[in-house]
Design an enzyme around this catalytic site. Structure first.
Site, mmCIF file in Angstrom:
data_model
loop_
_atom_site.group_PDB
_atom_site.id
_atom_site.type_symbol
_atom_site.label_atom_id
_atom_site.label_comp_id
_atom_site.label_asym_id
_atom_site.label_seq_id
_atom_site.Cartn_x
_atom_site.Cartn_y
_atom_site.Cartn_z
ATOM 1 N N HIS A 93 23.156 46.874 13.518
ATOM 2 C CA HIS A 93 23.963 47.750 14.586
ATOM 3 C C HIS A 93 23.321 48.705 15.129
ATOM 4 C CE1 HIS A 93 27.800 49.939 15.037
ATOM 5 N NE2 HIS A 93 27.071 50.526 15.476
ATOM 6 N N GLU A 124 30.716 60.613 25.312
ATOM 7 C CA GLU A 124 31.859 61.150 24.853
ATOM 8 C C GLU A 124 31.855 62.659 25.154
ATOM 9 O OE1 GLU A 124 29.947 59.290 22.317
ATOM 10 O OE2 GLU A 124 31.221 58.169 21.107
ATOM 11 N N TYR A 146 34.573 49.498 20.983
ATOM 12 C CA TYR A 146 35.513 50.078 20.038
ATOM 13 C C TYR A 146 36.987 49.472 20.295
ATOM 14 C CZ TYR A 146 33.215 54.366 18.593
ATOM 15 O OH TYR A 146 32.421 55.331 18.147
ATOM 16 N N ARG A 155 39.019 57.918 18.646
ATOM 17 C CA ARG A 155 38.836 57.408 19.835
ATOM 18 C C ARG A 155 38.978 55.787 19.995
ATOM 19 N NH1 ARG A 155 32.843 58.988 18.442
ATOM 20 N NH2 ARG A 155 33.758 58.711 16.656
ATOM 21 N N ARG A 198 30.670 58.161 5.803
ATOM 22 C CA ARG A 198 31.306 59.354 6.573
ATOM 23 C C ARG A 198 31.812 60.433 5.779
ATOM 24 N NH1 ARG A 198 32.398 59.385 12.279
ATOM 25 N NH2 ARG A 198 32.317 57.115 12.482
ATOM 26 N N ASP A 233 22.400 52.646 13.909
ATOM 27 C CA ASP A 233 23.429 53.068 14.858
ATOM 28 C C ASP A 233 22.479 53.369 16.109
ATOM 29 O OD1 ASP A 233 26.371 55.187 15.062
ATOM 30 O OD2 ASP A 233 25.877 53.409 16.074
ATOM 31 N N SER A 284 25.638 57.571 20.141
ATOM 32 C CA SER A 284 25.607 58.799 20.101
ATOM 33 C C SER A 284 26.061 59.228 18.847
ATOM 34 C CB SER A 284 26.699 59.301 20.990
ATOM 35 O OG SER A 284 28.037 58.662 20.872
HETATM 36 C C1 FWO Z 1 28.589 57.504 12.303
HETATM 37 C C2 FWO Z 1 28.576 58.510 13.471
HETATM 38 C C3 FWO Z 1 27.818 59.826 12.937
HETATM 39 C C4 FWO Z 1 28.112 58.258 14.857
HETATM 40 C C5 FWO Z 1 29.225 57.167 15.419
HETATM 41 N N1 FWO Z 1 28.734 56.513 16.608
HETATM 42 C C6 FWO Z 1 29.082 55.552 17.236
HETATM 43 O O1 FWO Z 1 30.281 55.058 16.741
HETATM 44 C C7 FWO Z 1 28.456 55.128 18.360
HETATM 45 C C8 FWO Z 1 28.963 56.106 19.455
HETATM 46 N N2 FWO Z 1 30.195 56.559 19.501
HETATM 47 C C9 FWO Z 1 28.686 55.517 21.011
HETATM 48 O O2 FWO Z 1 29.491 54.825 21.367
HETATM 49 O O3 FWO Z 1 27.407 55.491 21.450
HETATM 50 C C10 FWO Z 1 30.340 57.860 15.957
HETATM 51 O O4 FWO Z 1 30.446 58.197 17.102
HETATM 52 O O5 FWO Z 1 31.216 58.079 15.229
HETATM 53 ZN ZN ZN Z 2 30.624 53.567 15.337
HETATM 54 ZN ZN ZN Z 3 27.733 52.363 16.821
#
Ligand code: FWO
Ligand code: ZN
Ligand code: ZN
Length: 365
Positions: free
Chosen positions: A58, A67, A127, A160, A224, A271, A275
């Site tokens: 991932h 964001e 997403y 989101r 989380r 990840d 972000s």
């Molecule tokens: C697990 C947590 C700490 C990070 C997590 N990252 C993403 O899902 C990727 C991010 N949103 C992107 O699109 O770059 C979050 O945002 O919840």
């Molecule tokens: Zn994610």
């Molecule tokens: Zn991710």
């Protein structure tokens, strides 16, 4: 091209002692004692540790974020960062921003990483629900695009997300399964799980009330919260695979996973270049960092410092992701698997990274 690696302490990920490895045309050909192979390039690793090349299942390989507006867009990843982290197989995905980030760009980045020497695949989608595919259909993407091995990261229980209904999620998992059957791929749906109160309830619902096998649902970010993690352990005990994002303090969760007997159903991912936003209770962005792939093996080292068994923890970034993603030539040091090997010194420092038989990284010890 014949490469003979001499005197390695080999973790397949299970420890099998000190042996030699012969790699021919990018594949592991032999694993034996005292190999002598004429016309081969010989590397004497005098007693260093060998583990399977790491699989990061991932990673936002073209960047993500956004964001907090355009200034929070995160950069695309480089092959150097992946290789420096010991990653020889990477699965790329889109995240929150699927307006300015495209599947076509993700596909091209995946092809670039392959041309540069590692192995990469992608999840179709982001997403969002409906799923943003390349060919307008999940099954088509799985069956007709070799790089696509699943769907993700589909957001659930998150402010989101697209607020998908259970029916919509059922349909996505059903299409991933059939697309996977036809293309002989995993056909998993990688779910981004937020901190919403419904957690992974949908996934239990689907596992219990449809004919779809549980292993098509692969939730990530399960660390989380403690309650989410305990639901994830239940999910793993039913035969599901669960994924910890290594940027969070995962050592406790690794220890619990070993004690609960579900370490074989647990993976860790970075990840990377996604972000890491922090929101307040009113959904306002407080801060946003960028995830790095270095956390993957750093987490393994922290777990070993805590006294957890190396053989157990290393599975979470080698054989376990290979199992859930049905990457049968990856994640193990065995005959006929790809010559993806990470060489470590006695302090678990990454010294060499070999991908499909090619030496991509070498640090002088
Ligand atoms: C697990 C947590 C700490 C990070 C997590 N990252 C993403 O899902 C990727 C991010 N949103 C992107 O699109 O770059 C979050 O945002 O919840
Ligand atoms: Zn994610
Ligand atoms: Zn991710």
């Amino acid at each position: 091209m014949l490469t003979l690696l001499k005197n390695l302490k080999i973790f397949t990920p299970y420890y099998i002692g000190k042996k030699d490895i012969l790699i021919a045309n990018g594949k592991i050909e032999l694993i034996e004692d005292n190999l002598v192979v004429p016309f081969s390039k010989v590397l004497d690793l005098n007693g260093k540790i060998a583990v399977p090349g790491f699989i990061d299942a991932h990673v936002h390989i073209i960047g993500g974020g956004g964001e907090g507006g355009f200034q929070t867009r995160t950069p695309e990843i480089t092959i150097e960062e992946l290789v420096d982290s010991g990653i020889t197989t990477v699965i790329g995905c889109l995240g929150t921003d699927d307006v300015t980030r495209s599947m076509e760009d993700l596909y091209a980045k995946s092809k670039q990483l392959d041309e540069l020497g590692i192995t990469s695949f992608i999840y179709t989608g982001s997403y969002s629900v409906p799923v943003k595919t390349i060919m307008g259909d999940i099954k088509k993407d799985l069956v007709l695009i070799d790089k696509v091995i699943g769907v993700g990261e589909i957001a659930i229980s998150d402010h989101r997300s697209s607020q998908p209904t259970l029916e919509e999620i059922k349909r996505i998992v059903a299409q991933a399964r059939v697309g996977g059957l036809i293309s002989k791929k995993a056909g998993v749906v990688n779910f981004h799980v937020g901190n919403g109160k419904n957690g992974i309830d949908y996934l239990f619902e689907i596992a219990e009330n449809t004919e779809i096998p549980i292993y098509h649902m692969y939730p990530t970010h399960v660390g989380r919260s403690k309650e989410l993690f305990h639901r994830a352990i239940e999910f793993a005990k039913k035969g599901g695979f669960i994924d910890l994002t290594a940027s969070e303090s995962v050592v406790d969760y690794l220890e619990i996973s070993i004690n609960e007997g579900i370490i074989d159903n647990l993976t860790m991912t970075s990840d990377g270049h996604g972000s890491l936003p922090k929101f307040d209770e009113n959904g306002r962005l407080i801060k946003l960092d960028v995830a790095s792939t270095t956390v993957l093996f750093e987490s393994v080292k922290k777990a070993v410092e805590r006294g957890l068994k190396f053989e157990e923890v290393i599975k979470t970034i080698t054989i376990n992701p290979a199992k859930v993603l049905k990457l049968n030539s990856k994640g193990r040091i065995e005959k006929e698997t790809d010559g993806d090997i990470v060489v470590l010194d006695e302090n678990l420092k990454i010294e060499k990274v070999i991908a499909r038989g090619k030496l991509l990284k070498e640090v002088q010890s």
